[in-house]
Every structure is written in C-alpha cells, then in structure tokens.
Design a protein around this motif. Sequence first.
Motif, PDB file in Angstrom:
ATOM      1  N   ARG A 142      21.850  63.389  -7.409  1.00  0.00           N
ATOM      2  CA  ARG A 142      22.706  62.209  -7.281  1.00  0.00           C
ATOM      3  C   ARG A 142      23.513  62.023  -8.566  1.00  0.00           C
ATOM      4  O   ARG A 142      22.955  61.872  -9.650  1.00  0.00           O
ATOM      5  CB  ARG A 142      21.866  60.967  -7.010  1.00  0.00           C
ATOM      6  CG  ARG A 142      22.675  59.687  -6.986  1.00  0.00           C
ATOM      7  CD  ARG A 142      21.817  58.453  -6.822  1.00  0.00           C
ATOM      8  NE  ARG A 142      21.407  58.264  -5.435  1.00  0.00           N
ATOM      9  CZ  ARG A 142      20.787  57.164  -5.003  1.00  0.00           C
ATOM     10  NH1 ARG A 142      20.495  56.191  -5.839  1.00  0.00           N
ATOM     11  NH2 ARG A 142      20.442  57.056  -3.733  1.00  0.00           N
TER      12      ARG A 142
ATOM     13  N   GLU B 203      30.763  62.694  -5.996  1.00  0.00           N
ATOM     14  CA  GLU B 203      30.371  62.607  -4.603  1.00  0.00           C
ATOM     15  C   GLU B 203      29.557  63.823  -4.173  1.00  0.00           C
ATOM     16  O   GLU B 203      29.722  64.927  -4.694  1.00  0.00           O
ATOM     17  CB  GLU B 203      31.607  62.455  -3.715  1.00  0.00           C
ATOM     18  CG  GLU B 203      32.276  61.094  -3.844  1.00  0.00           C
ATOM     19  CD  GLU B 203      33.395  60.904  -2.831  1.00  0.00           C
ATOM     20  OE1 GLU B 203      33.682  61.861  -2.075  1.00  0.00           O
ATOM     21  OE2 GLU B 203      33.976  59.803  -2.800  1.00  0.00           O
ATOM     22  N   GLU B 204      28.713  63.610  -3.192  1.00  0.00           N
ATOM     23  CA  GLU B 204      27.804  64.657  -2.722  1.00  0.00           C
ATOM     24  C   GLU B 204      28.555  65.892  -2.257  1.00  0.00           C
ATOM     25  O   GLU B 204      28.152  67.024  -2.533  1.00  0.00           O
ATOM     26  CB  GLU B 204      26.933  64.097  -1.595  1.00  0.00           C
ATOM     27  CG  GLU B 204      25.890  65.072  -1.081  1.00  0.00           C
ATOM     28  CD  GLU B 204      25.007  64.458  -0.021  1.00  0.00           C
ATOM     29  OE1 GLU B 204      24.282  65.211   0.654  1.00  0.00           O
ATOM     30  OE2 GLU B 204      25.052  63.219   0.144  1.00  0.00           O
TER      31      GLU B 204
END
Length: 388
Positions: free
Chosen positions: A278, A322-323
């Motif tokens: 994350r 962002e992922e």
Amino acid sequence: MSSLPAHVDIAIVGGGPVGALLALRLAQAGHHALVLEARRETSADPRALALSYASREALERVGLWDDHALAATAIAKVHVSQAGSIGRAELDATELALPALGYVVGYDRLAKLALDRLADSDAQVALGSPVTAIRRLARFAELEVAGPDGPRMLTCRLVILADGGKLVGTLGDVVQTVKPYRQHAVLATLTPNRPHHNIAYERFADDGPLALLPRGDDFTLVWTQSPEQAEARLALPDDEFLAEVGTRFAGRVAGFSAVGARASFPLALKTLDKVVGRRLALIGNAAQTLHPVAGQGLNLGLRDAATLADVLGAVPAARLGEEETLARYARLRRKDAGLVTAFTDSLISIFDSPNPILKHARSLALLGLDQAGPLRRGFAQRMVYGAR
C-alpha cells in the motif's frame, strides 16, 4: 535542505546509487520527489562494484557517470573456470559489439558521486535524515524522520525504499525472507605479476568461489569463504595469503606480487514475497540482496530504479501511489529479478560440492557454454542487460 517539507509527491528512502538514479529520473519527468538519506557524507568502503555496460548507460543518462571521479576500469572479457578441471568459458565484449562488458568502480566513489549529483540537481535531498517509521493509509503515507530537535513528520503519495535497512521488517504487508549463506566475502587488492588486460576472472574452487576484478593496474579480490576460513585468511601473513590465492588461480593468472588491506563481510540472500504494498514500492537492496558471486546485485537494483522511473514518469501525480501503477512496476520486474536471483543463488549450490562426478559435469557445462557461440552470446547478453 534546511527543513523538511510537510508533503511531497514521492519520498525515496536511501540516497545511494539506486535511490539517486530514481530521483534524478523522476526530476527529469517533472515529479516532486524527496530523497531522505541517513548519512551526511560518504565514508571509505573497500567494496568494488562490477557494473554492466547497461548500468553505465542508465547512470550516464542522469549524469551519474564520470570516468575520472569513478576511476572506472573497463572489463573487456570475463573468464569463468573451475579449479582442478579443464572446464572454462570466456565472455568477450566484442561478440556483443560493445566497448566493454562492464566497468569496475569503488562503491564509495559511486556513492559520493550520487550525493554530489543530487545536491546539484532539481531533485530534493535531505541528508542526515534517517526515517524511523512509516505509516501508510489509503490515500497517503506518513514518514517519521529523526532530527536533532526530535522526530519530524512528512506525508507523501508514494514511499519508495531504496536500501535494505530495518524498515523492511516493519512493513506488515511485505514479508522478507533471509537465507544465511554461512559465508563471508574476503576482500583485498592484489597486484598481479603481469598486466591484467582488462580481464575479470570468476574461479570456482573447492573451498569457495573467487572473483578477480580489474581495477586500475590491480585486481580486487572477492573470495567467498566460511566464517572460520575467512578469519584465518585475514590473519595470514601477506606472502602466505598471496600463495593461497595464487594456487587457486594456477594456470589462469601468473601470480601476484603484493596485497593491500583485507576485510570481510557476511553474506546472505534477502528476498521479498512482493516488491509493492500500500502506497509503497521497493527497489535495490530493499527489494533483494544477492550473493556477490555473479556481480549482479547493484545492476539488478539499477534496473529496478530505471523501470520504476519509466512507470511513474508515465502517470500524473494523482496516480503515483495507486495499486494499478504499482502492480505494473511489480509485473515488469518479476521476470528479471526472479531469474537473476535464482541464477545467482543456484551457482552457490551447483558449485558448492567437491563431488568428482558433479565436478566433471560442471566442467562439461562450462566447455559447452564456451563452444556454443549463440548460447555464449545469449548468456553474455543476459549478464549485461538482464532478462528482458
């Protein structure tokens, strides 16, 4: 930097060559990045780095290459052999139409150049700023940075770990595995009896692999030994140490006339179950720490940095952490990092046994590699550019 900003788009923890390459590439792309480096200046370090030609190109792109400052020595050929057998293979830069397969530089020289270039660039750098804790939430990460007046806090869209310090073990969503080799790398500078002609040697002996890297007129020796053997070899008189090394390179190198100061470092393989989390990406020694047997560790780390710079340079600031963005970096690095790590680790197992049958098989494998031109050139290409 006199004071830390409250917020940056990207925080890079570690201002060594890998972190500096990434920061300078991001500055070129217009991203707001800050390098947090625990040191205020570099210190003497006996380690020598074997940088591939591709690594030189990556460093040169951002001004991190200076032949004079680095005192770089070209590697024209790499000679690989096994003691006690006829097995040998030779990789040659001319077969790849390159001026060199790679270059040998001192780690401390490259580390100093990295800090100097960061200070003179558009990238921000905070020296003497060790990061002591990282907290990551859905939309940002928060870093705690030690300072003379107590801890300071800063937030960022994305935090990148570029060195393998204690922070890796605190992440939670990224798990590190450590495989101790129960080996030490003995380092020394050796003066050869004859010019080295820019040839590097990798020699697999029964009691551990040895590498000779041309550096100036001398060689830098990297000799993998058990902890007990390393301690004993460090204590040997110079003439006995030179005789021990000379015996292992008999028939390949015409002996040595002098040896400089010696040092040793413990060796271990450190890998992660994933290189992103994350609001987090890991590169360089934070992503993997390899055995020095094939000289691939820093080259792999620089490719991490270059790939991440490509990925981040193609997205706007709002998408940096962002992922989807981080998953693309992880996907692009999976093949190269996985194959190079497995190859380096397997060399230790394959050449560790003195079994005569295995030794004969290894000898045939080296001879086969040397005789098969396309295979030899393909192998050399992998060593220079990685698995693509």
